[in-house]
Motif scaffolding. Structure first.
Motif, PDB file in Angstrom:
ATOM      1  N   ASP A 215      28.188  14.564  19.289  1.00 59.96           N
ATOM      2  CA  ASP A 215      27.397  13.522  19.955  1.00 59.96           C
ATOM      3  C   ASP A 215      25.918  13.727  19.618  1.00 59.96           C
ATOM      4  O   ASP A 215      25.218  14.502  20.262  1.00 59.96           O
ATOM      5  CB  ASP A 215      27.626  13.611  21.470  1.00 59.96           C
ATOM      6  N   ASP A 216      25.457  13.022  18.593  1.00 60.64           N
ATOM      7  CA  ASP A 216      24.058  13.157  18.158  1.00 60.64           C
ATOM      8  C   ASP A 216      23.083  12.782  19.260  1.00 60.64           C
ATOM      9  O   ASP A 216      22.054  13.455  19.445  1.00 60.64           O
ATOM     10  CB  ASP A 216      23.798  12.262  16.933  1.00 60.64           C
ATOM     11  N   PRO A 221      17.146  16.450  19.635  1.00 59.26           N
ATOM     12  CA  PRO A 221      16.957  17.511  18.628  1.00 59.26           C
ATOM     13  C   PRO A 221      17.465  18.848  19.150  1.00 59.26           C
ATOM     14  O   PRO A 221      17.307  19.175  20.312  1.00 59.26           O
ATOM     15  CB  PRO A 221      15.435  17.527  18.420  1.00 59.26           C
ATOM     16  N   ARG A 222      18.070  19.584  18.262  1.00 59.31           N
ATOM     17  CA  ARG A 222      18.661  20.867  18.636  1.00 59.31           C
ATOM     18  C   ARG A 222      17.624  21.983  18.581  1.00 59.31           C
ATOM     19  O   ARG A 222      16.582  21.847  17.939  1.00 59.31           O
ATOM     20  CB  ARG A 222      19.838  21.190  17.710  1.00 59.31           C
ATOM     21  N   LYS A 232      15.661  18.465  28.900  1.00 61.38           N
ATOM     22  CA  LYS A 232      14.709  17.354  28.986  1.00 61.38           C
ATOM     23  C   LYS A 232      13.267  17.862  29.090  1.00 61.38           C
ATOM     24  O   LYS A 232      12.347  17.271  28.530  1.00 61.38           O
ATOM     25  CB  LYS A 232      15.061  16.471  30.187  1.00 61.38           C
ATOM     26  N   THR A 233      13.091  18.949  29.829  1.00 60.73           N
ATOM     27  CA  THR A 233      11.735  19.509  29.975  1.00 60.73           C
ATOM     28  C   THR A 233      11.250  20.145  28.685  1.00 60.73           C
ATOM     29  O   THR A 233      10.042  20.330  28.499  1.00 60.73           O
ATOM     30  CB  THR A 233      11.712  20.553  31.103  1.00 60.73           C
ATOM     31  N   LEU A 234      12.196  20.505  27.795  1.00 64.85           N
ATOM     32  CA  LEU A 234      11.830  21.124  26.519  1.00 64.85           C
ATOM     33  C   LEU A 234      11.778  20.108  25.387  1.00 64.85           C
ATOM     34  O   LEU A 234      11.523  20.467  24.236  1.00 64.85           O
ATOM     35  CB  LEU A 234      12.848  22.222  26.164  1.00 64.85           C
ATOM     36  N   CYS A 239      22.267  20.734  22.159  1.00 64.95           N
ATOM     37  CA  CYS A 239      22.694  21.698  21.131  1.00 64.95           C
ATOM     38  C   CYS A 239      21.670  22.825  21.019  1.00 64.95           C
ATOM     39  O   CYS A 239      20.470  22.591  20.787  1.00 64.95           O
ATOM     40  CB  CYS A 239      22.841  21.003  19.778  1.00 64.95           C
ATOM     41  N   VAL A 240      22.136  24.062  21.170  1.00 63.49           N
ATOM     42  CA  VAL A 240      21.240  25.227  21.108  1.00 63.49           C
ATOM     43  C   VAL A 240      21.152  25.797  19.697  1.00 63.49           C
ATOM     44  O   VAL A 240      20.519  26.831  19.485  1.00 63.49           O
ATOM     45  CB  VAL A 240      21.708  26.317  22.101  1.00 63.49           C
ATOM     46  N   ASP A 241      21.798  25.130  18.741  1.00 62.94           N
ATOM     47  CA  ASP A 241      21.745  25.533  17.334  1.00 62.94           C
ATOM     48  C   ASP A 241      22.195  26.985  17.131  1.00 62.94           C
ATOM     49  O   ASP A 241      21.597  27.737  16.363  1.00 62.94           O
ATOM     50  CB  ASP A 241      20.335  25.353  16.778  1.00 62.94           C
ATOM     51  N   CYS A 242      23.287  27.364  17.826  1.00 64.17           N
ATOM     52  CA  CYS A 242      23.804  28.734  17.715  1.00 64.17           C
ATOM     53  C   CYS A 242      24.610  28.947  16.443  1.00 64.17           C
ATOM     54  O   CYS A 242      24.810  30.078  15.992  1.00 64.17           O
ATOM     55  CB  CYS A 242      24.666  29.075  18.932  1.00 64.17           C
TER      56      CYS A 242
END
Length: 445
Positions: A215-216, A221-222, A232-234, A239-242
């Motif tokens: 789900d893009d 952005p990851r 949302k605050t970041l 996606c945490v890009d793990c």
């Protein structure tokens, strides 16, 4: 490849257990004092539980292949590569070989460390243990495969004396060798470069086919962040890009780049991503089974199900049901007796004592049941027609036997040339199973 647990991994292992218990277990089952499933090439008979099939029954094989084709179309149109992800032998045996590898060498990090370690007696011992276990599974797989075509009792006896026939030995080593090569060495290369299904699967897919999707809109952005941080605050997605979804993928693709032909639909990335979402305290389903239209339009489960069962899949399903019912009906009404009538061409017609004309026929009688039966022969079609000599014959269990019959007809009962007559054959213990075969009786001109 990294190991993964979860609901889809459990389903995959359930299919591994089911298919392998079926494959390895069937040759050991007995039915009527014989192997329950035996495709006996030497006898040219296929035994499948209570049924005995002959070369003349190739019609059933054709119907079975059509059912398999429509089943592939139907399930692929609904949910993509289900076969590849859960039941394909390549997937199943790769899963088994990887489990052996993990038990002997350890998890992914330990295996990487072992491969980088300098050569030592311990490393050689571990590697030999793994390769030896793979070889044992492969040889037993080849042996089991051959047991479907050559009686298991004979194979076991040959195994104790190492006296396999040349073709038996060839196929045990051939099938076992390719099991080792595909599942232990090549693995994902088979799915990516050798399997034809990966190339034409796109023809069977459409925007309403259930496939594994990322789900893009939710994930991008990851980027990395602390556990429990509100994305949302970041100004980031979920996606945490793990990269774990890539590490668990058997073909090494990144599902976040969209649907790719290498994806075999095993859903390992779904299990892995759900575990990460649980740890981050985010909702599951960042990677999930969905459709192209559902992702674009934000559909829920009800809309997805409504579009999965669309005209295309309903037509495939209807045809599949009709052909399957026809197949079952054909099996249920299959004649337990088959007769081939062949005229003796050495003596087409001759006059014998009493003003009778004689024709000679050879009847090939196939007893399709697994009990010996006595069959009775009679002839009809012309006035005064009779069979000379013995008109009864016993045929053994699932056996075939030829009989020569002299048929006599009064000279004035037919016209010169060919006349239509019939042979009637029925088992003595069940006269209702009468078979009527047409042939011709010749009168001299």
């Amino acid at each position: 490849m990294r190991a993964v647990t979860g609901i889809f991994a459990n389903w995959r292992w359930a299919l591994v257990w089911f298919t392998q218990i079926l494959f390895y277990g069937l040759p050991w089952l007995m039915w009527n004092d014989r192997q329950a499933v035996l495709l006996h090439l030497t006898e040219r008979k296929f035994y499948i539980f209570g049924w005995v099939f002959w070369p003349q029954d190739v019609f059933f094989l054709a119907i079975l292949l059509i059912i398999s084709a429509y089943g592939l179309f139907f399930f692929t149109a609904i949910a993509g590569r289900l076969w590849c992800g859960y039941a394909c032998p390549q997937t199943v045996y790769t899963e088994i070989f990887m489990w052996i590898e993990q038990k002997i060498e350890g998890d992914r990090n330990k295996r990487i460390k072992l491969d980088k370690a300098p050569l030592s007696a311990k490393k050689v011992g571990i590697k030999l243990a793994k390769y030896g276990a793979w070889a044992a599974v492969s040889i037993w797989t080849g042996f089991t495969f051959v047991a479907y075509f050559s009686p298991l009792s004979e194979l076991l006896q040959s195994a104790t004396t190492l006296s396999f026939g040349p073709w038996e030995l060839f196929w045990i080593l051939f099938y076992g060798g390719f099991t080792y090569l595909f599942a232990g060495v090549m693995r994902e290369q088979v799915c990516k470069y050798m399997c034809p299904y990966a190339r034409f699967q796109s023809v069977m897919f459409d925007p309403d086919t259930l496939v594994i999707t990322y789900d893009d809109a939710r994930g991008e952005p990851r980027g990395p962040r602390k556990k429990g941080a509100d994305p949302k605050t970041l100004d980031k997605g979920d996606c945490v890009d793990c990269g774990i979804c890539v590490q668990v993928c058997p073909t090494g693709i990144d599902i976040r780049q969209g649907m790719q032909y290498e994806c075999i639909g095993c859903a390992a990335c779904i299990d892995a991503c759900d575990q990460v979402m649980d740890k981050m305290e985010y909702p599951r389903g960042l990677i999930r089974y969905s459709t192209e239209n559902a992702i674009k339009k934000g559909w829920g489960n009800k809309e997805i199900i409504a579009h999965v069962f669309r005209p295309r899949t309903l037509i495939y399903g209807s045809v599949l049901i009709l052909i399957s019912l026809a197949f079952v009906w054909a099996l249920a009404t299959r004649d337990p007796l088959r007769v081939d009538v062949i005229r003796d061409r050495a003596s087409l017609a001759r006059e014998i004592e009493g003003g009778m004309i004689e024709n000679v026929y050879q009847l090939q009688v196939m007893n399709m049941t697994e009990k010996a039966r006595t069959f009775v022969f009679s002839a009809a079609g012309l006035e005064g027609i009779a069979i000379g000599g013995e008109h009864r014959m016993e045929v053994g269990s699932a056996g075939t036997q030829a009989v020569t019959l002299q048929v006599h007809v009064p000279y004035d009962s037919g016209k010169p040339g060919a006349n239509e007559v019939f042979f009637e054959v029925y088992p003595e213990d069940e006269p209702s199973l009468k078979l009527r075969e047409k042939t011709t009786f010749l009168f001299p001109r």
